[in-house]
Scaffold this motif. Sequence first.
Motif, PDB file in Angstrom:
ATOM      1  N   ARG A  46      -4.995   6.375  -2.027  1.00  0.00           N
ATOM      2  CA  ARG A  46      -4.270   7.392  -1.242  1.00  0.00           C
ATOM      3  C   ARG A  46      -4.799   8.786  -1.539  1.00  0.00           C
ATOM      4  O   ARG A  46      -4.913   9.632  -0.629  1.00  0.00           O
ATOM      5  CB  ARG A  46      -2.767   7.311  -1.544  1.00  0.00           C
ATOM      6  N   GLU A  53       0.843  -1.185   0.000  1.00  0.00           N
ATOM      7  CA  GLU A  53       0.000   0.000   0.000  1.00  0.00           C
ATOM      8  C   GLU A  53       0.882   1.239   0.000  1.00  0.00           C
ATOM      9  O   GLU A  53       1.983   1.228   0.543  1.00  0.00           O
ATOM     10  CB  GLU A  53      -0.895   0.027   1.248  1.00  0.00           C
ATOM     11  N   ILE A  54       0.376   2.313  -0.603  1.00  0.00           N
ATOM     12  CA  ILE A  54       1.046   3.594  -0.457  1.00  0.00           C
ATOM     13  C   ILE A  54       0.802   4.061   0.977  1.00  0.00           C
ATOM     14  O   ILE A  54      -0.340   4.065   1.433  1.00  0.00           O
ATOM     15  CB  ILE A  54       0.492   4.623  -1.458  1.00  0.00           C
ATOM     16  N   ASP A 110       0.117   6.106   4.401  1.00  0.00           N
ATOM     17  CA  ASP A 110      -0.665   7.292   4.734  1.00  0.00           C
ATOM     18  C   ASP A 110      -0.155   7.812   6.069  1.00  0.00           C
ATOM     19  O   ASP A 110      -0.622   7.422   7.138  1.00  0.00           O
ATOM     20  CB  ASP A 110      -2.146   6.957   4.813  1.00  0.00           C
ATOM     21  N   THR A 149       9.178   3.678  -7.513  1.00  0.00           N
ATOM     22  CA  THR A 149       8.852   3.344  -8.904  1.00  0.00           C
ATOM     23  C   THR A 149      10.031   3.638  -9.821  1.00  0.00           C
ATOM     24  O   THR A 149      10.345   2.854 -10.727  1.00  0.00           O
ATOM     25  CB  THR A 149       7.613   4.134  -9.358  1.00  0.00           C
ATOM     26  N   VAL A 180       6.599   6.701  -2.900  1.00  0.00           N
ATOM     27  CA  VAL A 180       6.220   5.654  -3.849  1.00  0.00           C
ATOM     28  C   VAL A 180       6.737   5.965  -5.247  1.00  0.00           C
ATOM     29  O   VAL A 180       7.127   5.049  -5.996  1.00  0.00           O
ATOM     30  CB  VAL A 180       4.689   5.437  -3.849  1.00  0.00           C
ATOM     31  N   ASP A 191       4.328  11.008   1.116  1.00  0.00           N
ATOM     32  CA  ASP A 191       3.910   9.650   0.771  1.00  0.00           C
ATOM     33  C   ASP A 191       4.014   9.402  -0.728  1.00  0.00           C
ATOM     34  O   ASP A 191       4.479   8.348  -1.170  1.00  0.00           O
ATOM     35  CB  ASP A 191       2.467   9.412   1.236  1.00  0.00           C
ATOM     36  N   LEU A 192       3.588  10.382  -1.524  1.00  0.00           N
ATOM     37  CA  LEU A 192       3.661  10.219  -2.974  1.00  0.00           C
ATOM     38  C   LEU A 192       5.106  10.209  -3.465  1.00  0.00           C
ATOM     39  O   LEU A 192       5.464   9.441  -4.356  1.00  0.00           O
ATOM     40  CB  LEU A 192       2.866  11.326  -3.661  1.00  0.00           C
ATOM     41  N   GLN A 236      -1.898  -1.517  -9.421  1.00  0.00           N
ATOM     42  CA  GLN A 236      -0.946  -0.524  -8.922  1.00  0.00           C
ATOM     43  C   GLN A 236      -1.536   0.880  -8.981  1.00  0.00           C
ATOM     44  O   GLN A 236      -1.366   1.678  -8.049  1.00  0.00           O
ATOM     45  CB  GLN A 236       0.344  -0.593  -9.734  1.00  0.00           C
ATOM     46  N   TYR A 279      -2.899   4.466  -5.962  1.00  0.00           N
ATOM     47  CA  TYR A 279      -2.897   5.929  -6.004  1.00  0.00           C
ATOM     48  C   TYR A 279      -4.292   6.481  -5.733  1.00  0.00           C
ATOM     49  O   TYR A 279      -4.462   7.466  -5.013  1.00  0.00           O
ATOM     50  CB  TYR A 279      -2.409   6.424  -7.367  1.00  0.00           C
TER      51      TYR A 279
END
Length: 207
Positions: free
Chosen positions: A149, A86-87, A89, A104, A100, A96-97, A142, A146
């Motif tokens: 989140r 999970e992304i 939180d 990536t 991830v 958080d973004l 995947q 996003y």
Amino acid sequence: MADSRAPDSTRRSDRSRRAIHDAALALVTEVGYAKTTVEGIAARAGVGKQTIYRWWPSKAAVLLEAFLDLTEQAARAAADGAATYEIPDTGDLAADLKLVLRATVDEMNDPAFDLPSRALAAEGIVNAELGAEFARKLLEPQLQLYVKRLRAGQEAGDVRRDLDLRIALELLAGPLAHRWLLRTLPLTHAYADAVADYALYGLAPRG
């Protein structure tokens, strides 16, 4: 006394399947998709060609399953053994973004992921069925992380309520995929951070 138990066919099949997965990923990395053959995969895995055709209709199907298995293993490792990734939180949407997106970038730059995924992406253009399966089994799950989140960001007041979250996630994931495909500019953590900052600036609540 001799052990009279019959061999465990399930374990034997799992070992063969794993060997075939490993062989397919290794060959496409070493010689490319075009030169990878079912015969070559079978020889590398130490199985008969008929074994592969009993489980998969083509080398593309073998590679897709092998790549899905590889990404699932990576996701479990990233999630410390959990079944899904999970992304996070943490309450800080930007952090958080960026986390991830940086992960990536690392995956896209890793030859173990880069070359098989390029092969599948290219084959998916001419093989619509494979392309749809690749999107459904790998890409869409995947992307939905996003959405989850960003929806939490909406509830926290960090993201506008009127956003189309599908378009919003494409503002984040799309630039990385574009740069990865073209290979004309470096794909770096700094770039990932900039993508997150630029996207979030446009996503910030109005007024």
